[in-house]
Design a protein around this motif. Structure first.
Motif, PDB file in Angstrom:
ATOM      1  N   UNK A 139     119.018   8.362 -16.921  1.00 48.04           N
ATOM      2  CA  UNK A 139     117.849   7.501 -16.696  1.00 48.04           C
ATOM      3  C   UNK A 139     117.469   7.573 -15.222  1.00 48.04           C
ATOM      4  N   UNK A 140     116.209   7.906 -14.954  1.00 50.86           N
ATOM      5  CA  UNK A 140     115.697   7.884 -13.585  1.00 50.86           C
ATOM      6  C   UNK A 140     114.822   6.642 -13.431  1.00 50.86           C
ATOM      7  N   UNK A 141     115.188   5.790 -12.482  1.00 47.50           N
ATOM      8  CA  UNK A 141     114.357   4.615 -12.204  1.00 47.50           C
ATOM      9  C   UNK A 141     113.515   4.951 -10.982  1.00 47.50           C
TER      10      UNK A 141
ATOM     11  N   UNK B 294     114.142  15.857 -21.360  1.00 46.86           N
ATOM     12  CA  UNK B 294     115.144  16.001 -20.289  1.00 46.86           C
ATOM     13  C   UNK B 294     115.695  14.675 -19.785  1.00 46.86           C
ATOM     14  N   UNK B 295     114.862  13.642 -19.755  1.00 47.19           N
ATOM     15  CA  UNK B 295     115.256  12.394 -19.099  1.00 47.19           C
ATOM     16  C   UNK B 295     114.533  11.191 -19.661  1.00 47.19           C
TER      17      UNK B 295
ATOM     18  N   UNK C 190     114.478  -2.294  -5.620  1.00 51.38           N
ATOM     19  CA  UNK C 190     115.904  -2.529  -5.339  1.00 51.38           C
ATOM     20  C   UNK C 190     116.848  -1.682  -6.187  1.00 51.38           C
ATOM     21  N   UNK C 191     116.428  -1.310  -7.402  1.00 52.58           N
ATOM     22  CA  UNK C 191     117.331  -0.515  -8.256  1.00 52.58           C
ATOM     23  C   UNK C 191     116.845   0.929  -8.407  1.00 52.58           C
TER      24      UNK C 191
ATOM     25  N   UNK D   6     118.028  15.573  -8.454  1.00 53.04           N
ATOM     26  CA  UNK D   6     119.450  15.346  -8.698  1.00 53.04           C
ATOM     27  C   UNK D   6     119.830  13.928  -8.291  1.00 53.04           C
ATOM     28  N   UNK D   7     120.198  13.092  -9.294  1.00 52.38           N
ATOM     29  CA  UNK D   7     120.473  11.683  -8.969  1.00 52.38           C
ATOM     30  C   UNK D   7     121.912  11.258  -9.220  1.00 52.38           C
ATOM     31  N   UNK D   8     122.719  12.120  -9.856  1.00 49.21           N
ATOM     32  CA  UNK D   8     124.073  11.663 -10.210  1.00 49.21           C
ATOM     33  C   UNK D   8     124.927  11.393  -8.973  1.00 49.21           C
TER      34      UNK D   8
END
Length: 418
Positions: free
Chosen positions: A8-10, A85-86, A108-109, A214-216
């Motif tokens: 999940x990309x926020x 993909x997401x 904030x998140x 890339x967020x992991x």
């Protein structure tokens, strides 16, 4: 295990009023085929009623009636959509100066911020404000979308000038990954599909970047932090002795067999099992929600924290915080508030108001007596119970607090521990 769960990309969108945020989100939803037919029909008929000769995609997102009447966005609106993909969660935040608190709430998140700039107007005071807040909240990735390129004849010169201006300003900020994309949200250039009007631009489209950024590694995987939400005792014949600790991992990687310490007691034990979605796993990392069991019977309850034996957060009743004030009533010295930090709640008193930050110049305003709504200030707090925290710079989860009004239970501030 991780490849099976869709990431999940926020992301949050920010820009001045009329920069085209709502149209951009509408375009993302429309071109990625994430809207229902009846929604589309409703937007088409609304557009015709207004006398437009095109589909006004901004109507897909402007949910509040007062916004529709004024054609602007107030409050934070969350949108959900997905591609193969997401999955995506969008926090659509207002552009007005008086809504800084909403921008902070939405951002904030977030893993990523989209900052919109109108190609005709270039950098505005609001661009500075939004970029500063994105930097302050340590959003790891930013995409600067230079919108309305169709109104400047898709000029590379205009685009290059704005890119240079933004780079000069953002060199003072702490945003590590910034990408620039020239777009037209109205016509869809470089949003989901590549533009034929800007052959000079060789980068990716906005959607490609959102799907592939890339967020992991955005989470802190070094400092192990597991704040307890609840203790699970099933009381069934089959599980008479089961005692599990449930919560969300806020940092680090935990494995069965790891030596851990429980805070505040300081008791040591070893992780026996880690359970995720009802199955035992060999390791778990932030931001997974898991149930842990320990080899020893230790008295732990909600608000306590499991950490590594030799990697302990700061434990203190005195904290320094950069706070965004969200209440109509100003914050005064010696005020009493409730602090929520991870899974812990306690009473706090404001020891000192140190300075306010001028969001537009980044200068400090000293000798202050109060903090008004939407202002950002550095304050000292004394809390009634020790908190286990890291600086916000090191860990966004264990470094943030929420301030709550004792009488009304309203959220009145959000803070980053310095």
């Amino acid at each position: 295990m991780r490849s099976q769960t869709t990431e999940i990309l926020r992301f949050t969108t920010a820009g001045s009023v009329d920069d085209g945020k709502s149209t951009l989100i509408g375009r993302l939803l429309y071109d990625s085929k994430s809207i229902f037919q009846d929604q589309l029909e409703s937007v088409k008929s609304s557009s015709i009623n207004r006398g437009f000769d095109y589909i006004d995609l901004s109507l897909l997102t402007d949910g509040l009636k007062s916004e529709r009447e004024q054609g602007i966005t107030i409050d934070v609106a969350y949108r959900y959509f997905a591609t193969p993909k997401r999955k995506f969660i969008i926090a659509d935040t207002p552009g007005h100066i008086q809504y800084t608190r909403n921008m902070v709430t939405g951002a904030s998140t977030a893993n990523l911020a989209i900052i919109l700039i109108d190609a005709r107007k270039g950098m505005l005071e609001q661009t500075h404000r939004h970029s500063f807040i994105a930097s302050l909240l340590r959003i790891p990735h930013a995409i600067v979308c230079i919108n309305k390129m169709d109104l400047v004849d898709y000029s590379q010169e205009v685009y290059d000038t704005i890119v240079q201006d933004f780079k000069a300003f953002s060199s003072k900020l702490d945003i590590k990954d910034v990408q620039f994309i020239p777009i037209s949200a109205l016509h869809g250039d470089n949003v989901v599909n590549r533009s034929d009007n800007m052959n000079w631009y060789k980068g990716s489209t906005l959607m490609y970047h959102l799907e592939n950024v890339h967020i992991s590694s955005d989470y802190n995987h070094v400092d192990c932090r597991f704040p307890l939400q609840s203790v699970i005792r099933p009381h069934t014949i089959e599980h008479q002795d089961f005692r599990g600790f449930a919560g969300r991992i806020d940092g680090g990687v935990f494995k069965p067999g790891d030596r851990v310490k429980a805070l505040p007691s300081g008791f040591l034990s070893t992780i026996k099992t880690i359970e995720l979605n009802g199955k035992d796993v060999k390791e778990a990392s932030a931001p997974m929600s898991v149930i842990m069991t320990l080899e020893d019977e230790i008295d732990i309850s909600r608000g306590d924290m499991i950490v590594r034996e030799n990697n302990v957060p700061t434990i203190s009743q005195d904290i320094e915080v950069l706070v965004t004030w969200m209440n109509q009533k100003p914050l005064l010295n010696r005020a009493k508030v409730i602090v929520m930090h991870t899974t812990k709640e306690c009473v706090a008193m404001v020891k000192e108001l140190k300075y306010k930050v001028d969001i537009n110049t980044l200068h400090r305003i000293q000798d202050i007596e109060k903090v008004e709504m939407n202002e950002i200030a550095r304050i000292s707090l004394r809390v009634s119970k020790p908190l286990f925290f890291d600086s916000y710079k090191r860990n966004r989860q264990t470094g943030s607090i929420i301030l709550i009004d004792e009488q009304t239970n309203e959220t009145i501030g959000a803070g980053m521990i310095i």
